[in-house]
Enzyme design. Structure first.
Site, PDB file in Angstrom:
ATOM      1  N   CYS A 261      -5.751  -2.723   3.037  1.00  0.00           N
ATOM      2  CA  CYS A 261      -5.414  -2.570   4.447  1.00  0.00           C
ATOM      3  C   CYS A 261      -6.636  -2.583   5.373  1.00  0.00           C
ATOM      4  CB  CYS A 261      -4.572  -1.306   4.628  1.00  0.00           C
ATOM      5  SG  CYS A 261      -3.572  -1.282   6.151  1.00  0.00           S
TER       6      CYS A 261
ATOM      7  N   LYS B  59      -9.451   3.016  -2.146  1.00  0.00           N
ATOM      8  CA  LYS B  59      -9.733   2.534  -0.802  1.00  0.00           C
ATOM      9  C   LYS B  59     -11.024   3.162  -0.259  1.00  0.00           C
ATOM     10  CE  LYS B  59      -7.294   1.964   3.641  1.00  0.00           C
ATOM     11  NZ  LYS B  59      -6.027   2.316   4.351  1.00  0.00           N
TER      12      LYS B  59
ATOM     13  N   GLU C 106       0.825  -1.217   0.000  1.00  0.00           N
ATOM     14  CA  GLU C 106       0.000   0.000   0.000  1.00  0.00           C
ATOM     15  C   GLU C 106       0.859   1.267   0.000  1.00  0.00           C
ATOM     16  OE1 GLU C 106      -3.554   2.052   2.734  1.00  0.00           O
ATOM     17  OE2 GLU C 106      -2.225   0.546   3.613  1.00  0.00           O
TER      18      GLU C 106
END
Length: 266
Positions: free
Chosen positions: A151, A117, A48
């Site tokens: 994540c 995200k 990431e």
């Protein structure tokens, strides 16, 4: 596609915060290193926010404009070396702000998918500097449906389930997951694999940014929830081969998707 086997190379990188030039150079070096192995990978995966790290105070200046630099480099590399790249995620500046974005490319350099995200992590002030995504992330790997999350997304089982219900057999998850929550990292990844009967491919960063230590432990987990490969805490390349036919086998043995009663979950 039941017998489709894929060799993976996950690049566990010590990202230099706020230094895109150093990070682009490191990524290129490690991708070339991955390709020099005896068993050339079918897929290379990055962690990431590898272009900038969490330099959030300067993120608007450091972010890749429309992702152009990253897309050009990863696409050209994929085409030149005939390899699939799940490009971790980058800080990408577009109209509306800066996003935490994955780009994935096929063997001809074509873009396979993009994902911003969705869940921003308040403990690292993401919501103050980044914009949340508004769509789920899907792609096809040699015709096999797959999903993308980033994540903190792994803490939201609804998202992984939606991807699985859409047909995903593999979940790719780049991360910058820090100490001390290794137990959470390992447990959540295995839970998503078990409950959705799919491979979970998680590439974490390592090293330290300021006072935050990142423990690595990138992992490749099969549809039974078994860890088939795991890194330590140092920079390096994690490799393994997966057999996508195992997903169908597991889903047939324990038919959870057929036994769901969604009307009762509303």
């Amino acid at each position: 596609m039941n017998n489709l086997k894929l060799k993976l190379a996950l690049l566990q990188i010590d990202i230099q915060i706020g230094e895109p030039e150093a990070n682009y150079k490191k990524v290129e070096q490690m991708m070339l290193e991955a390709l020099s192995a005896d068993n050339k990978p079918d897929i290379i995966m990055l962690p990431e926010m590898w272009n900038t790290g969490y330099a959030l105070e300067q993120i608007s200046e450091l972010a890749d404009e429309s992702g152009n630099r990253t897309k050009e480099k990863l696409s050209a590399f994929a085409r030149e070396h005939q390899v699939i790249i799940v490009g971790g995620s980058i800080a990408e500046k577009r109209e509306g702000g800066v996003f935490n974005t994955i780009h994935a490319f096929g063997r001809q350099g074509e873009e396979l998918g993009q994902y911003d995200k969705i869940h921003l992590f308040r403990l690292m002030d993401e919501e103050k500097h980044l914009q949340p995504g508004r769509e789920t992330g899907t792609l096809a790997i040699d015709g096999t449906p797959a999903g993308m999350m980033i994540c903190y997304d792994i803490r939201f089982p609804e998202l992984a389930r939606k991807l699985a219900l859409g047909g995903a057999k593999v979940l790719f998850l780049p991360a910058e997951w820090p100490n001390p929550r290794l137990h959470h990292w390992r447990t959540l990844l295995q839970a998503r694999a078990i409950e959705n009967q799919m491979y979970v491919i998680a590439c974490n960063r390592c090293g330290q940014s300021g006072s935050t230590v990142f423990f690595g432990h990138s992992m490749i987990i099969d549809p039974w929830g078994e860890v088939i490969a795991e890194s330590g805490e140092q920079e390096g390349i994690l490799t393994a081969e997966i057999d996508l036919g195992l997903v169908d086998e597991v889903r047939t043995r324990i038919p959870i998707f057929e036994d769901r009663r969604p009307a009762l979950y509303e």
